[in-house]
Design a protein around this motif. Structure first.
Motif, mmCIF file in Angstrom:
data_model
loop_
_atom_site.group_PDB
_atom_site.id
_atom_site.type_symbol
_atom_site.label_atom_id
_atom_site.label_comp_id
_atom_site.label_asym_id
_atom_site.label_seq_id
_atom_site.Cartn_x
_atom_site.Cartn_y
_atom_site.Cartn_z
ATOM 1 N N PRO A 198 0.835 -1.203 0.000
ATOM 2 C CA PRO A 198 0.000 0.000 0.000
ATOM 3 C C PRO A 198 0.868 1.251 0.000
ATOM 4 O O PRO A 198 2.017 1.226 0.405
ATOM 5 N N ARG A 257 -5.309 0.411 12.636
ATOM 6 C CA ARG A 257 -6.361 -0.557 12.353
ATOM 7 C C ARG A 257 -6.782 -1.334 13.583
ATOM 8 O O ARG A 257 -7.675 -2.145 13.519
ATOM 9 N N THR A 286 -9.332 -3.080 7.908
ATOM 10 C CA THR A 286 -9.401 -2.039 6.897
ATOM 11 C C THR A 286 -10.644 -1.179 7.058
ATOM 12 O O THR A 286 -10.631 0.011 6.764
ATOM 13 N N SER A 287 -11.721 -1.747 7.544
ATOM 14 C CA SER A 287 -12.945 -0.974 7.712
ATOM 15 C C SER A 287 -12.755 0.178 8.688
ATOM 16 O O SER A 287 -13.513 1.136 8.667
ATOM 17 N N CYS A 302 -9.763 2.813 6.680
ATOM 18 C CA CYS A 302 -10.274 3.576 5.543
ATOM 19 C C CYS A 302 -10.926 4.898 5.954
ATOM 20 O O CYS A 302 -10.613 5.945 5.377
ATOM 21 N N VAL A 353 -8.141 7.536 6.937
ATOM 22 C CA VAL A 353 -7.405 8.087 5.808
ATOM 23 C C VAL A 353 -8.325 8.946 4.945
ATOM 24 O O VAL A 353 -7.941 10.026 4.488
ATOM 25 N N SER A 354 -9.562 8.508 4.748
ATOM 26 C CA SER A 354 -10.521 9.285 3.947
ATOM 27 C C SER A 354 -10.800 10.634 4.591
ATOM 28 O O SER A 354 -10.899 11.661 3.903
ATOM 29 N N ARG A 389 -2.958 12.508 -2.138
ATOM 30 C CA ARG A 389 -2.242 11.303 -1.695
ATOM 31 C C ARG A 389 -0.762 11.601 -1.521
ATOM 32 O O ARG A 389 -0.136 11.195 -0.540
#
Length: 180
Positions: free
Chosen positions: A44, A50, A63-64, A67, A70-71, A90
């Motif tokens: 990645p 996490r 990852t849920s 994400c 980071v979003s 990014r």
């Protein structure tokens, strides 16, 4: 489902732990890249916390949970720089990210070093002595504290510490599989 007339449920709240140090820690199951089958794939590009995320649902990992973090960071950057495209956002995140934890030290990578406490019970002859014999794969160092275990008729259980450290640049791949 409980189809009885008076179903009940119990919620066991353990509370929130704050002030944990060091944090963040890169979880052992986090992807690091490059792809070990194809080293040209550098994924990645970013990783995020996490594990043990303080959120509305406290037991979420994976990852849920990475994400949304980071979003959200990307959305905050976009709100200040409306003309930036996703690639620039990014790049900004990648070039300004830090690997420093809340103890002002480099973040711990759980995949690089793991510590295990093991307890063994002697079921053999009384007055037995066992000495650790370590054969580690290439790129891995294994250290056993309390490498000599002495059992007596009254001492049947002994604990010892195993520390496994991997050198990410020199890990070996052999006919048994890959060491990550």
């Amino acid at each position: 489902y409980d189809l009885s007339a008076n179903p009940t449920a119990t919620i066991d709240v353990k509370g929130t732990s704050i002030g944990i140090k060091p944090t963040p820690v890169v979880a052992s199951f986090s992807g690091r890249g490059p792809n070990w089958l194809n080293p040209e794939i550098l994924k990645p590009k970013l990783i995020a916390p996490r594990v043990n995320i303080l959120a509305a649902w406290t037991s979420v990992v994976g990852t849920s949970m990475a994400c949304p973090h980071v979003s959200c960071a990307a959305a905050l950057i976009k709100s200040v720089h409306l003309n930036w495209c996703p690639a620039v956002i990014r790049s900004a995140m990648m070039t300004t990210a830090t690997i420093i934890n809340n103890k002002n030290q480099s973040m711990i990578d759980e995949a690089i070093r793991k510590t295990f406490i093991r307890t063994t019970t002697d079921v053999g002859e009384a007055n037995s002595i066992y000495i650790a014999n370590i054969v580690a794969p290439k790129g891995v160092t294994v250290r056993v504290e309390q490498a000599k275990l002495v059992f007596t008729p009254t001492v049947k259980k002994r604990s010892f510490l195993v520390v496994v450290t991997a050198d990410g640049k020199h890990l070996g791949v052999d006919d048994v599989g890959a060491v990550f």
